[in-house]
Design a protein around this motif. Sequence first.
Motif, mmCIF file in Angstrom:
data_model
loop_
_atom_site.group_PDB
_atom_site.id
_atom_site.type_symbol
_atom_site.label_atom_id
_atom_site.label_comp_id
_atom_site.label_asym_id
_atom_site.label_seq_id
_atom_site.Cartn_x
_atom_site.Cartn_y
_atom_site.Cartn_z
ATOM 1 N N ASN A 1 4.925 10.669 -11.403
ATOM 2 C CA ASN A 1 5.254 9.247 -11.477
ATOM 3 C C ASN A 1 5.166 8.589 -10.106
ATOM 4 O O ASN A 1 4.697 7.458 -9.975
ATOM 5 C CB ASN A 1 6.641 9.039 -12.086
ATOM 6 N N LEU A 2 5.605 9.299 -9.063
ATOM 7 C CA LEU A 2 5.493 8.783 -7.703
ATOM 8 C C LEU A 2 4.035 8.630 -7.304
ATOM 9 O O LEU A 2 3.654 7.639 -6.684
ATOM 10 C CB LEU A 2 6.225 9.703 -6.726
ATOM 11 N N LEU A 3 3.203 9.592 -7.674
ATOM 12 C CA LEU A 3 1.777 9.499 -7.378
ATOM 13 C C LEU A 3 1.167 8.271 -8.047
ATOM 14 O O LEU A 3 0.430 7.507 -7.415
ATOM 15 C CB LEU A 3 1.049 10.765 -7.839
ATOM 16 N N LEU A 4 1.481 8.046 -9.316
ATOM 17 C CA LEU A 4 0.969 6.872 -10.011
ATOM 18 C C LEU A 4 1.475 5.583 -9.377
ATOM 19 O O LEU A 4 0.728 4.606 -9.237
ATOM 20 C CB LEU A 4 1.359 6.922 -11.488
ATOM 21 N N LEU A 5 2.734 5.566 -8.959
ATOM 22 C CA LEU A 5 3.285 4.390 -8.300
ATOM 23 C C LEU A 5 2.559 4.112 -6.984
ATOM 24 O O LEU A 5 2.197 2.970 -6.696
ATOM 25 C CB LEU A 5 4.780 4.581 -8.048
ATOM 26 N N CYS A 6 2.320 5.150 -6.187
ATOM 27 C CA CYS A 6 1.627 4.977 -4.906
ATOM 28 C C CYS A 6 0.199 4.488 -5.106
ATOM 29 O O CYS A 6 -0.283 3.630 -4.367
ATOM 30 C CB CYS A 6 1.642 6.280 -4.114
ATOM 31 N N VAL A 7 -0.490 5.026 -6.106
ATOM 32 C CA VAL A 7 -1.847 4.564 -6.403
ATOM 33 C C VAL A 7 -1.813 3.094 -6.818
ATOM 34 O O VAL A 7 -2.636 2.286 -6.378
ATOM 35 C CB VAL A 7 -2.496 5.442 -7.492
ATOM 36 N N GLY A 8 -0.837 2.721 -7.638
ATOM 37 C CA GLY A 8 -0.706 1.325 -8.053
ATOM 38 C C GLY A 8 -0.421 0.396 -6.885
ATOM 39 O O GLY A 8 -1.008 -0.688 -6.780
ATOM 40 N N ILE A 9 0.462 0.811 -5.979
ATOM 41 C CA ILE A 9 0.768 -0.001 -4.796
ATOM 42 C C ILE A 9 -0.469 -0.135 -3.919
ATOM 43 O O ILE A 9 -0.773 -1.213 -3.410
ATOM 44 C CB ILE A 9 1.953 0.599 -4.011
ATOM 45 N N GLU B 1 -2.387 -3.561 -2.951
ATOM 46 C CA GLU B 1 -2.596 -3.954 -1.548
ATOM 47 C C GLU B 1 -4.062 -4.259 -1.284
ATOM 48 O O GLU B 1 -4.393 -5.252 -0.628
ATOM 49 C CB GLU B 1 -2.096 -2.831 -0.631
ATOM 50 N N ARG B 2 -4.963 -3.431 -1.787
ATOM 51 C CA ARG B 2 -6.396 -3.665 -1.591
ATOM 52 C C ARG B 2 -6.848 -4.941 -2.296
ATOM 53 O O ARG B 2 -7.652 -5.697 -1.763
ATOM 54 C CB ARG B 2 -7.209 -2.481 -2.082
ATOM 55 N N THR B 3 -6.329 -5.192 -3.483
ATOM 56 C CA THR B 3 -6.680 -6.409 -4.211
ATOM 57 C C THR B 3 -6.203 -7.643 -3.452
ATOM 58 O O THR B 3 -6.941 -8.616 -3.308
ATOM 59 C CB THR B 3 -6.061 -6.377 -5.622
ATOM 60 N N ALA B 4 -4.971 -7.592 -2.940
ATOM 61 C CA ALA B 4 -4.441 -8.718 -2.168
ATOM 62 C C ALA B 4 -5.261 -8.939 -0.902
ATOM 63 O O ALA B 4 -5.555 -10.087 -0.539
ATOM 64 C CB ALA B 4 -2.974 -8.466 -1.822
ATOM 65 N N ARG B 5 -5.660 -7.855 -0.230
ATOM 66 C CA ARG B 5 -6.477 -7.985 0.980
ATOM 67 C C ARG B 5 -7.834 -8.604 0.654
ATOM 68 O O ARG B 5 -8.330 -9.462 1.388
ATOM 69 C CB ARG B 5 -6.665 -6.620 1.634
#
Length: 96
Positions: A71-79, A83-87
Motif C-alpha cells: 500500500n505504501l508503494l502504491l501511495l508513493c507511485v501515486g504521489i 508531482e510529475r503531472t503538476a510539474r
Amino acid sequence: METRARPPANPLDRLSARDFLLLREPDGIGTLVLAGYQLALVLFTLGIVLAAVGIEAPVDSSHGLWAAALNLLLLCVGIRLAERTARRIRSRRDRS
C-alpha cells in the motif's frame, strides 16, 4: 585557483548503507525518520478516509507488513505521478 568539492547539502546524499546500519550519520537517519513519520501520517489519514467512505485498501495480504509495504508503494507511485503531472502542467502554463 583550486576549487574544492563541497559536501552535499542534503543529508541523504551523504548517507551510505554502511553508515545507516552503523547509525553513523544522524542527520541522514533523522531525515529518513521524519519521512517515515510523514508517510505514516498520510497512511493513517488515508485509512480514516477509506474507512469512512467504506472502500477497502487496494492491496490486502495475510501478513500486515506485506500489505503495508505494498500500500505504501502504491501511495508513493501515486504521489510521484501527481508531482510529475503538476510539474508538466506548470511548465506548459509558464510557456504560454
